[in-house]
Design a protein around this motif. Structure first.
Motif, PDB file in Angstrom:
ATOM      1  N   UNK A 243      33.306  46.253  52.077  1.00  0.00           N
ATOM      2  CA  UNK A 243      32.604  45.141  51.685  1.00  0.00           C
ATOM      3  C   UNK A 243      33.124  44.737  50.481  1.00  0.00           C
ATOM      4  N   UNK A 244      33.557  42.867  50.465  1.00  0.00           N
ATOM      5  CA  UNK A 244      34.040  42.518  49.328  1.00  0.00           C
ATOM      6  C   UNK A 244      33.066  41.374  48.839  1.00  0.00           C
ATOM      7  N   UNK A 245      32.702  41.700  47.604  1.00  0.00           N
ATOM      8  CA  UNK A 245      32.077  40.769  46.578  1.00  0.00           C
ATOM      9  C   UNK A 245      32.847  39.678  46.269  1.00  0.00           C
ATOM     10  N   UNK A 246      32.453  38.577  46.181  1.00  0.00           N
ATOM     11  CA  UNK A 246      33.193  37.204  45.769  1.00  0.00           C
ATOM     12  C   UNK A 246      33.686  37.299  44.383  1.00  0.00           C
ATOM     13  N   UNK A 247      34.615  36.481  43.915  1.00  0.00           N
ATOM     14  CA  UNK A 247      35.081  36.240  42.506  1.00  0.00           C
ATOM     15  C   UNK A 247      34.502  35.100  42.060  1.00  0.00           C
ATOM     16  N   UNK A 248      35.019  34.766  40.869  1.00  0.00           N
ATOM     17  CA  UNK A 248      34.777  33.367  40.134  1.00  0.00           C
ATOM     18  C   UNK A 248      35.216  32.389  40.850  1.00  0.00           C
TER      19      UNK A 248
ATOM     20  N   UNK B 103      46.463  39.014  48.420  1.00  0.00           N
ATOM     21  CA  UNK B 103      45.852  39.923  49.277  1.00  0.00           C
ATOM     22  C   UNK B 103      45.951  41.438  49.137  1.00  0.00           C
ATOM     23  N   UNK B 104      45.201  42.121  48.972  1.00  0.00           N
ATOM     24  CA  UNK B 104      45.799  43.646  48.810  1.00  0.00           C
ATOM     25  C   UNK B 104      44.668  44.569  49.507  1.00  0.00           C
ATOM     26  N   UNK B 105      44.710  45.731  49.672  1.00  0.00           N
ATOM     27  CA  UNK B 105      43.691  46.497  50.719  1.00  0.00           C
ATOM     28  C   UNK B 105      42.424  46.433  50.070  1.00  0.00           C
ATOM     29  N   UNK B 106      41.993  46.221  48.639  1.00  0.00           N
ATOM     30  CA  UNK B 106      40.813  46.220  48.270  1.00  0.00           C
ATOM     31  C   UNK B 106      40.436  44.972  47.785  1.00  0.00           C
TER      32      UNK B 106
ATOM     33  N   UNK C 297      36.212  41.815  38.252  1.00  0.00           N
ATOM     34  CA  UNK C 297      36.408  40.804  37.407  1.00  0.00           C
ATOM     35  C   UNK C 297      37.111  39.549  37.652  1.00  0.00           C
ATOM     36  N   UNK C 298      36.540  38.444  36.820  1.00  0.00           N
ATOM     37  CA  UNK C 298      37.082  37.153  36.974  1.00  0.00           C
ATOM     38  C   UNK C 298      37.418  36.630  38.201  1.00  0.00           C
ATOM     39  N   UNK C 299      38.735  36.524  38.448  1.00  0.00           N
ATOM     40  CA  UNK C 299      39.156  35.848  39.949  1.00  0.00           C
ATOM     41  C   UNK C 299      39.695  36.946  41.045  1.00  0.00           C
ATOM     42  N   UNK C 300      39.259  38.004  40.773  1.00  0.00           N
ATOM     43  CA  UNK C 300      39.592  39.110  41.714  1.00  0.00           C
ATOM     44  C   UNK C 300      38.364  39.692  42.336  1.00  0.00           C
TER      45      UNK C 300
ATOM     46  N   UNK D 148      42.200  51.566  40.326  1.00  0.00           N
ATOM     47  CA  UNK D 148      42.864  50.587  39.192  1.00  0.00           C
ATOM     48  C   UNK D 148      44.404  50.801  39.149  1.00  0.00           C
ATOM     49  N   UNK D 149      44.907  52.044  39.103  1.00  0.00           N
ATOM     50  CA  UNK D 149      46.377  52.383  39.400  1.00  0.00           C
ATOM     51  C   UNK D 149      46.819  51.828  40.574  1.00  0.00           C
ATOM     52  N   UNK D 150      46.281  51.985  41.739  1.00  0.00           N
ATOM     53  CA  UNK D 150      46.814  51.626  43.024  1.00  0.00           C
ATOM     54  C   UNK D 150      47.046  49.803  42.947  1.00  0.00           C
ATOM     55  N   UNK D 151      45.995  49.288  42.356  1.00  0.00           N
ATOM     56  CA  UNK D 151      45.720  48.052  42.132  1.00  0.00           C
ATOM     57  C   UNK D 151      47.148  47.536  41.562  1.00  0.00           C
ATOM     58  N   UNK D 152      47.495  47.971  40.293  1.00  0.00           N
ATOM     59  CA  UNK D 152      48.670  47.467  39.681  1.00  0.00           C
ATOM     60  C   UNK D 152      50.086  47.876  40.297  1.00  0.00           C
TER      61      UNK D 152
END
Length: 359
Positions: A37-42, A67-70, A121-124, A136-140
């Motif tokens: 489930x994804x909560x929306x960003x700014x 758009x990434x897996x998370x 955070x922010x727009x993510x 966090x490391x997989x995101x980067x």
């Protein structure tokens, strides 16, 4: 030996059902996993939301979404395309706006600078998951793959330093020969976190604060503080009242907390499971060795009340010997935790000197 037929029947009724139930449970095929489930960003807030005037999508040039897996995330690229690549990772609560006075200066000196908003955070987007070092490391890593970056110099502030550390340990082939850690978390202990923060980050409290009534209250409170002005005393002539300037850094934290349903949960999970603690092995890992030993710049303020300054020299001693010999610790007298804002000039100068080999 049981000879009585009634006893045999009773025994069978006692034994057979548990065997059948156990067999069914062992043989049952699991349901397919539920999508995250994804909560929306700014980005989901209406155009008249205050966040757009404080921290808009185009806060930096070269912005885009991927758009990434998370979930979908926001990033920006500054500086010449052929410049040496530098990644800037923000910390626990403040998105990429924390680099507002540093990123443009690095770009103006010819570096290709990547800034982005961490998940939650922010727009993510804010995935409903555990916010640990791996997330966090997989995101980067996936973001760099999307950009087709083979490697980059990695810099992080606060929890971003913990992420940079974990990333270097896990993906050393993606890290160039330099790492920069500012007000770096990673070695904090439970005793460093206030009782209030521990209480507020508990799952039960997070369930309550995520409820619609509480969020509506926070939104009204922020709106009142943003629009209310002091009333001058009643006189024959109007008395001008100076308008109170709001701190955009503080404001963006409040706005995220009030308007983004996944923000507080992301912070709370990061406090409990994130890379602000437990990174001693990562600092000492082979990832920091590199081929000839990486160089690490550590910058910490003497008045940091969030990440105790005593951790900075400990980080230096944990680094592999070859890396430690090439590394440097800079202590900024009087600087607090948000040193990229309060001491931006000194921080930027130290980073540029380090990048250009002027140690």
């Amino acid at each position: 030996m049981v000879s009585n037929p009634f006893q045999c029947l009773t025994l069978s009724l006692l034994i057979i059902p548990p065997i059948l139930i156990t067999t069914y449970l062992l043989a049952a095929f699991p349901h397919p996993p539920e999508p995250i489930f994804l909560h929306k960003s700014l980005a989901s807030l209406p155009p008249d939301a205050k966040s757009w005037s404080i921290y808009p999508e185009n806060y930096y040039p070269g912005g885009a979404y991927v758009s990434l897996p998370f979930g979908r995330m926001r990033y920006w690229l500054l500086g010449p395309e052929k410049g040496k690549k530098v990644v800037l990772i923000h910390g626990l609560s403040i998105p990429a706006i924390i680099w507002r006075d540093v990123a443009p200066q690095l770009a103006s000196r010819g570096y290709r600078v990547l800034v982005y908003d961490l998940y939650g955070r922010g727009y993510s987007d804010a995935p409903q998951t555990t916010y640990d070092a791996n997330l966090y490391t997989i995101q980067l890593a996936l973001l760099m793959q999307h950009l087709r970056w083979d490697k980059a110099i990695i810099a992080g502030v606060s929890m971003g330093g913990g992420i940079a550390t974990a990333f270097t340990a896990q993906f050393p082939h993606l890290v160039d020969d330099k790492v920069m850690l500012l007000a770096c978390a990673g070695l904090m202990e439970a005793s460093d976190i206030s009782r209030t923060a521990k209480f507020m980050s508990s799952p039960l409290v997070q369930t309550v604060t995520a409820s619609a009534p509480v969020r509506k209250y926070l939104q009204r409170l922020i709106l009142k503080n943003s629009t209310s002005k002091a009333t001058p005393p009643s006189t024959s002539a109007p008395v001008p009242v100076p308008e109170k300037k709001s701190d955009p850094i503080t404001e963006i934290v409040r706005l995220q907390s009030a308007h983004l349903t996944g923000y507080n949960a992301a912070l709370s999970s990061s406090l409990r499971e994130g890379p602000i603690r437990g990174q001693a092995a990562a600092f000492a890992s082979e990832g920091f060795d590199g081929e000839k030993g990486r160089a690490v710049l550590i910058i910490h303020g003497t008045k940091d009340n969030t990440v105790n300054p005593r951790y900075a020299p400990i980080i230096l001693t944990l680094l592999p010997p070859v890396t430690r010999a090439r590394s440097k610790l800079i202590t900024l007298e009087g600087a607090g935790h948000d040193l990229t804002i309060s001491h931006a000039e000194e921080v930027t100068r130290a980073m540029l000197d380090f990048l250009e080999g002027k140690q």
